[in-house]
Design a protein around this motif. Structure first.
Motif, PDB file in Angstrom:
ATOM      1  N   UNK A 174       0.811  -1.220   0.000  1.00 22.27           N
ATOM      2  CA  UNK A 174       0.000   0.000   0.000  1.00 22.27           C
ATOM      3  C   UNK A 174       0.846   1.273   0.000  1.00 22.27           C
ATOM      4  N   UNK A 175       2.074   1.197   0.432  1.00 21.22           N
ATOM      5  CA  UNK A 175       2.953   2.368   0.433  1.00 21.22           C
ATOM      6  C   UNK A 175       3.288   2.876  -0.958  1.00 21.22           C
ATOM      7  N   UNK A 176       3.160   2.015  -1.968  1.00 24.73           N
ATOM      8  CA  UNK A 176       3.440   2.446  -3.342  1.00 24.73           C
ATOM      9  C   UNK A 176       2.459   3.521  -3.798  1.00 24.73           C
ATOM     10  N   UNK A 177       1.284   3.586  -3.177  1.00 22.50           N
ATOM     11  CA  UNK A 177       0.272   4.579  -3.518  1.00 22.50           C
ATOM     12  C   UNK A 177       0.148   5.683  -2.471  1.00 22.50           C
ATOM     13  N   UNK A 178       1.114   5.782  -1.579  1.00 20.32           N
ATOM     14  CA  UNK A 178       1.021   6.717  -0.467  1.00 20.32           C
ATOM     15  C   UNK A 178       2.063   7.831  -0.625  1.00 20.32           C
ATOM     16  N   UNK A 222       2.952  10.216   1.276  1.00 24.59           N
ATOM     17  CA  UNK A 222       3.740  10.462   2.485  1.00 24.59           C
ATOM     18  C   UNK A 222       4.926   9.499   2.572  1.00 24.59           C
ATOM     19  N   UNK A 223       4.726   8.268   2.126  1.00 23.94           N
ATOM     20  CA  UNK A 223       5.819   7.287   2.125  1.00 23.94           C
ATOM     21  C   UNK A 223       6.898   7.726   1.137  1.00 23.94           C
ATOM     22  N   UNK A 224       6.482   8.122  -0.069  1.00 18.72           N
ATOM     23  CA  UNK A 224       7.445   8.571  -1.082  1.00 18.72           C
ATOM     24  C   UNK A 224       8.220   9.789  -0.603  1.00 18.72           C
ATOM     25  N   UNK A 225       7.523  10.723   0.048  1.00 15.61           N
ATOM     26  CA  UNK A 225       8.190  11.921   0.568  1.00 15.61           C
ATOM     27  C   UNK A 225       9.230  11.543   1.610  1.00 15.61           C
ATOM     28  N   UNK A 226       8.882  10.624   2.501  1.00 20.22           N
ATOM     29  CA  UNK A 226       9.829  10.190   3.539  1.00 20.22           C
ATOM     30  C   UNK A 226      11.032   9.488   2.914  1.00 20.22           C
ATOM     31  N   UNK A 227      10.799   8.600   1.938  1.00 17.61           N
ATOM     32  CA  UNK A 227      11.920   7.904   1.298  1.00 17.61           C
ATOM     33  C   UNK A 227      12.812   8.883   0.554  1.00 17.61           C
ATOM     34  N   UNK A 228      12.221   9.895  -0.030  1.00 16.46           N
ATOM     35  CA  UNK A 228      12.999  10.933  -0.712  1.00 16.46           C
ATOM     36  C   UNK A 228      13.818  11.734   0.291  1.00 16.46           C
ATOM     37  N   UNK A 229      13.202  12.149   1.370  1.00 15.03           N
ATOM     38  CA  UNK A 229      13.888  12.931   2.405  1.00 15.03           C
ATOM     39  C   UNK A 229      15.077  12.167   2.991  1.00 15.03           C
ATOM     40  N   UNK A 230      14.966  10.849   3.064  1.00 14.91           N
ATOM     41  CA  UNK A 230      16.046  10.019   3.606  1.00 14.91           C
ATOM     42  C   UNK A 230      17.090   9.671   2.545  1.00 14.91           C
TER      43      UNK A 230
END
Length: 114
Positions: free
Chosen positions: A66-70, A72-80
């Motif tokens: 489900x994170x593939x469509x979220x 907020x998850x993409x933003x966090x992975x980008x920020x890290x």
């Protein structure tokens, strides 16, 4: 005295999403190398059917992807630093994202029998 390196932490959904991206990055049908870089472009995201989806050679429960469509998850992975900031237009997993161990590499994926 040098300060210790801060440990990068991911929440469970971020970890599941990152490991799925790592699997996609190893699948030639879903990814492409980027010239003069250790980053990988994900060219195809899996689509669920029923309660699961195929990710490379694996079957993954749809709830675990489900994170593939979220956003907020993409933003966090980008920020890290695990995916590039332009994830909305193209998905590029960085060398850091490829190398990061989530600890989930073999916990929630199984080899597909179909």
């Amino acid at each position: 005295m040098a300060s210790p390196t801060k440990k990068i932490k991911l929440n469970p959904l971020q970890s599941k999403t990152l490991v799925l991206l790592q699997i996609l990055a190893r699948d030639a049908d879903s990814s492409a190398a980027i010239a003069e870089s250790n980053d990988i472009r994900v060219t195809r995201l899996p689509h669920g059917h029923g309660n699961h989806m195929h990710v490379g050679q694996y079957v993954v429960a749809a709830k675990d992807a489900s994170g593939l469509d979220n956003p907020a998850v993409w933003t966090a992975l980008s920020r890290k630093g695990f995916v590039r900031e332009n994830w909305q237009t193209e998905i590029i997993i960085t060398a850091a994202g490829l190398a990061f161990s989530t600890g989930l590499e073999s916990k929630f994926v199984s080899t597909s029998d179909h």
